[in-house]
Design an enzyme around this catalytic site. Structure first.
Site, PDB file in Angstrom:
ATOM      1  N   ARG A  30       9.044   4.020  -4.129  1.00 31.24           N
ATOM      2  CA  ARG A  30       7.818   4.093  -4.914  1.00 31.24           C
ATOM      3  C   ARG A  30       6.695   4.864  -4.218  1.00 31.24           C
ATOM      4  O   ARG A  30       5.949   5.601  -4.854  1.00 31.24           O
ATOM      5  CB  ARG A  30       7.355   2.661  -5.223  1.00 31.24           C
ATOM      6  CG  ARG A  30       6.126   2.562  -6.100  1.00 31.24           C
ATOM      7  CD  ARG A  30       5.740   1.105  -6.331  1.00 31.24           C
ATOM      8  NE  ARG A  30       4.671   0.963  -7.280  1.00 31.24           N
ATOM      9  CZ  ARG A  30       4.815   0.846  -8.586  1.00 31.24           C
ATOM     10  NH1 ARG A  30       6.030   0.882  -9.107  1.00 31.24           N
ATOM     11  NH2 ARG A  30       3.774   0.712  -9.389  1.00 31.24           N
ATOM     12  N   TYR A  31       6.571   4.686  -2.902  1.00 26.06           N
ATOM     13  CA  TYR A  31       5.427   5.262  -2.187  1.00 26.06           C
ATOM     14  C   TYR A  31       5.791   6.486  -1.351  1.00 26.06           C
ATOM     15  O   TYR A  31       5.040   6.888  -0.472  1.00 26.06           O
ATOM     16  CB  TYR A  31       4.808   4.198  -1.272  1.00 26.06           C
ATOM     17  CG  TYR A  31       4.379   2.946  -1.995  1.00 26.06           C
ATOM     18  CD1 TYR A  31       3.560   3.003  -3.109  1.00 26.06           C
ATOM     19  CD2 TYR A  31       4.802   1.687  -1.557  1.00 26.06           C
ATOM     20  CE1 TYR A  31       3.162   1.851  -3.778  1.00 26.06           C
ATOM     21  CE2 TYR A  31       4.409   0.530  -2.216  1.00 26.06           C
ATOM     22  CZ  TYR A  31       3.587   0.615  -3.323  1.00 26.06           C
ATOM     23  OH  TYR A  31       3.200  -0.523  -3.975  1.00 26.06           O
ATOM     24  N   HIS A 197     -22.743 -15.776   4.713  1.00 22.62           N
ATOM     25  CA  HIS A 197     -22.099 -17.006   4.242  1.00 22.62           C
ATOM     26  C   HIS A 197     -22.041 -17.035   2.715  1.00 22.62           C
ATOM     27  O   HIS A 197     -21.991 -18.106   2.111  1.00 22.62           O
ATOM     28  CB  HIS A 197     -22.815 -18.256   4.769  1.00 22.62           C
ATOM     29  CG  HIS A 197     -23.045 -18.237   6.248  1.00 22.62           C
ATOM     30  ND1 HIS A 197     -22.066 -18.534   7.157  1.00 22.62           N
ATOM     31  CD2 HIS A 197     -24.146 -17.898   6.972  1.00 22.62           C
ATOM     32  CE1 HIS A 197     -22.542 -18.412   8.388  1.00 22.62           C
ATOM     33  NE2 HIS A 197     -23.800 -18.016   8.304  1.00 22.62           N
ATOM     34  N   SER A 321      -4.611  -3.960 -17.301  1.00 19.97           N
ATOM     35  CA  SER A 321      -3.903  -5.212 -17.548  1.00 19.97           C
ATOM     36  C   SER A 321      -2.979  -5.019 -18.728  1.00 19.97           C
ATOM     37  O   SER A 321      -3.319  -4.303 -19.686  1.00 19.97           O
ATOM     38  CB  SER A 321      -4.908  -6.344 -17.826  1.00 19.97           C
ATOM     39  OG  SER A 321      -4.251  -7.477 -18.362  1.00 19.97           O
ATOM     40  N   SER A 322      -1.824  -5.670 -18.679  1.00 14.57           N
ATOM     41  CA  SER A 322      -0.871  -5.534 -19.784  1.00 14.57           C
ATOM     42  C   SER A 322      -1.343  -6.263 -21.033  1.00 14.57           C
ATOM     43  O   SER A 322      -0.815  -6.026 -22.126  1.00 14.57           O
ATOM     44  CB  SER A 322       0.507  -6.053 -19.358  1.00 14.57           C
ATOM     45  OG  SER A 322       0.417  -7.435 -19.037  1.00 14.57           O
ATOM     46  N   ASN A 329      -8.893  -2.788 -12.797  1.00 18.69           N
ATOM     47  CA  ASN A 329      -8.661  -3.610 -11.607  1.00 18.69           C
ATOM     48  C   ASN A 329      -8.848  -2.813 -10.316  1.00 18.69           C
ATOM     49  O   ASN A 329      -8.534  -1.626 -10.266  1.00 18.69           O
ATOM     50  CB  ASN A 329      -7.251  -4.193 -11.634  1.00 18.69           C
ATOM     51  CG  ASN A 329      -7.060  -5.186 -12.772  1.00 18.69           C
ATOM     52  OD1 ASN A 329      -8.014  -5.809 -13.222  1.00 18.69           O
ATOM     53  ND2 ASN A 329      -5.837  -5.323 -13.238  1.00 18.69           N
ATOM     54  N   ASN A 335      -3.965  -3.101  -2.968  1.00 16.37           N
ATOM     55  CA  ASN A 335      -2.754  -2.502  -2.399  1.00 16.37           C
ATOM     56  C   ASN A 335      -2.947  -2.229  -0.917  1.00 16.37           C
ATOM     57  O   ASN A 335      -2.061  -2.487  -0.096  1.00 16.37           O
ATOM     58  CB  ASN A 335      -2.434  -1.207  -3.157  1.00 16.37           C
ATOM     59  CG  ASN A 335      -1.138  -0.557  -2.716  1.00 16.37           C
ATOM     60  OD1 ASN A 335      -0.999  -0.125  -1.583  1.00 16.37           O
ATOM     61  ND2 ASN A 335      -0.174  -0.469  -3.625  1.00 16.37           N
ATOM     62  N   SER A 366      15.962  -1.207  21.051  1.00 14.71           N
ATOM     63  CA  SER A 366      16.624  -0.158  20.274  1.00 14.71           C
ATOM     64  C   SER A 366      16.381  -0.335  18.779  1.00 14.71           C
ATOM     65  O   SER A 366      15.905   0.571  18.094  1.00 14.71           O
ATOM     66  CB  SER A 366      18.128  -0.158  20.570  1.00 14.71           C
ATOM     67  OG  SER A 366      18.785   0.808  19.773  1.00 14.71           O
ATOM     68  N   ARG A 370      13.107   1.298  15.815  1.00 13.20           N
ATOM     69  CA  ARG A 370      13.439   1.936  14.539  1.00 13.20           C
ATOM     70  C   ARG A 370      12.489   1.489  13.417  1.00 13.20           C
ATOM     71  O   ARG A 370      12.569   2.011  12.303  1.00 13.20           O
ATOM     72  CB  ARG A 370      14.893   1.656  14.169  1.00 13.20           C
ATOM     73  CG  ARG A 370      15.870   2.531  14.951  1.00 13.20           C
ATOM     74  CD  ARG A 370      17.311   2.305  14.543  1.00 13.20           C
ATOM     75  NE  ARG A 370      18.167   3.401  14.980  1.00 13.20           N
ATOM     76  CZ  ARG A 370      18.743   3.488  16.169  1.00 13.20           C
ATOM     77  NH1 ARG A 370      18.536   2.546  17.070  1.00 13.20           N
ATOM     78  NH2 ARG A 370      19.512   4.517  16.469  1.00 13.20           N
TER      79      ARG A 370
END
Length: 488
Positions: A30-31, A197, A321-322, A329, A335, A366, A370
């Protein structure tokens, strides 16, 4: 009533068999577009390319040797054309080479040995490019000479990480910091009610608050710019044992230092089989700290959006929004928060794990190393999201002004401080200024008229009373604008 019937896994098409292969993780799926520049530096293929690079340069170093002759007696000097050919093997390492090396590794079941054999194949093929008089087919035994795998790996990782940081991550981080700094300068004089605060507090300016974050991030960038990348080449347990046994007349530590520094790295003279990775822990701690400061920015901006101080510019065709069509948003900042948290978790693990190795060597590093790519990938993705999110913001100055006008009680700090100063100067009737302002303001909303009436009855010197009477929450921002100008 009908009941749902789940489809058994055995009856579903296997996604693992789809060609080209489907990415397991989001960074390669996706990214991908946001993090793809890191592939040139922190992928498995990039690791093998850097290993090949180190092996080639070590072969060149051995044949160049010292002014007294090659490091290994009898080794031929390589011509410029032969060195160019060898370095071309590295430069041209791509699709076909990656596949060939993977095939070799399936036989060797050892990644560094596969690199050695790959390079030896290219030495054997050199006459086809350079003619039959080339010496390259005869120097195969100098490939990986006196090296342990970690001699190659530690240098490769240092080069990979340095490249990723200096060529990809730092440019993105610098661009983000300058974007925030530009916003800070633009809004340096825009007054805003503070919330300490979560409660109304001494006003500031929007630009000054952004400047604080830009200043913090820039400081971390400077630390990361000054990072050291260490490397070693000293054999199986760091003693130059094989080197000395094979050729006792060569000054191997001197050659090692020259070689490592020639790669642009800092020489580590004292190690076990592995380079100790302390520099990596130091670097990753600094990157993680940058991440956490950026996380602070993301949560603050999210909160300002929630308060209405920032409005988000809708993207044509985008859906917030769906089910609720009115919503825009703050997804870029949400994200970013999540990816920064993932990046920090990986960086913290790398820092904690890499500095420890049992006795002279274990292999926990090792597989750990990665994951350097994902650690930087999630950070880079977050930086991209914050930059895109900031671009889509507009400042709601009307709401900022209204918020200030509803909180005149925040001037209580200014009035009681002026009373304290007047008391020190010998003005009578200035007793208990804090307590008197506390009684007037705590837990209460006051109007401008009420505050001015209170000030008028204090008996302050005329110039002080006039100054306070002319003050409003909107003007009570101290040196905020100057601080931005002076320090960004």
């Amino acid at each position: 009533m009908p009941t749902s019937q789940p489809i058994p896994s055995s009856e579903r098409a296997s996604l693992a068999d789809v060609k080209p292969p489907i990415a397991l993780g989001p960074l390669d799926g996706r990214y991908r577009a946001a993090v793809s520049p890191l592939v040139d530096h922190l992928s498995e293929a990039a690791l093998n390319r850097e290993r090949l690079h180190v092996e080639v340069e070590w072969l060149v170093a051995l044949t160049d040797g010292t002014p007294d002759g090659p490091a290994v007696p009898g080794a031929p000097r390589l011509s410029d054309a032969e060195k160019t050919y060898l370095r071309g093997v590295v430069a041209d390492f791509a699709g076909a080479g990656i596949a060939e090396m993977a095939e070799i590794e399936r036989e060797t079941v050892h990644d560094v040995k596969a690199v050695e054999y790959f390079l030896k194949r290219r030495l054997a093929a050199a006459p086809g490019m350079l003619g039959d008089d080339t010496v390259l087919p005869g120097v195969g035994e100098l490939v990986h000479f006196a090296c342990t795998s970690e001699d190659i790996n530690n240098l490769s990782y240092a080069l990979m990480v340095r490249g990723a940081v200096t060529e990809v991550w730092l440019p993105a981080a610098r661009a983000l910091v300058e974007q925030i700094a530009d916003m800070a300068r633009e809004h340096a004089a825009v007054p805003m009610l503070s919330r300490t605060h979560g409660q109304p507090a001494t006003p500031t300016t929007l630009g000054k608050e952004l400047a604080v974050l830009a200043h913090r991030l820039r400081r971390q960038v400077r630390r990361i710019e000054g990072a050291e990348y260490l490397g070693k080449l000293n054999g199986a347990t760091g003693t130059y044992g094989a080197h000395l046994a094979a050729v006792p007349t060569t000054d191997w530590p001197a050659l090692s230092r020259s070689f490592v520094e020639g790669l642009g790295l800092t020489w580590n003279p004292l190690t076990t089989q592995i380079e100790s990775h302390d520099w990596q822990a130091e670097l990753y701690a600094d990157v993680a700290r940058f991440n956490r400061i950026l996380h602070n920015l993301a949560t603050d901006v999210w909160t300002y959006i929630s308060l209405g101080f920032f409005t988000q510019i809708p993207v044509a065709g985008a859906t917030g929004s769906s089910t609720m069509p009115h919503k825009v948003n703050p997804i870029r900042f949400e994200n970013a928060e999540a990816n920064l948290e993932i990046s920090c978790s990986l960086l913290d693990t790398l820092s904690a794990t890499l500095v420890t190795s049992r006795l002279q060597r274990d292999l926990t590093d090792s597989t750990t190393q990665r994951n350097i790519g994902p650690a930087f990938g999630h950070s880079l993705l977050a930086i991209d999201n914050v930059r895109r999110g900031l671009t889509a913001l507009a400042v709601n100055t009307t709401l900022l002004d209204a918020d200030l006008d509803e909180n005149w009680e925040v001037l209580g700090e200014a009035i009681q401080s002026a009373m304290r100063a007047a008391s020190v100067a010998g003005v009578a009737g200035m007793e208990n200024p804090y307590e008197r302002l506390k009684e007037l303001t705590r837990g209460q909303r006051l109007t401008g008229d009420q505050m001015r009436e209170f000030v008028a009855g204090l008996g302050l010197p005329d110039d002080v009373a006039e100054r306070l009477a002319g003050m409003s929450p909107r003007s009570y921002v101290g040196l905020a604008e100057k601080l931005v100008a002076d320090h960004l």
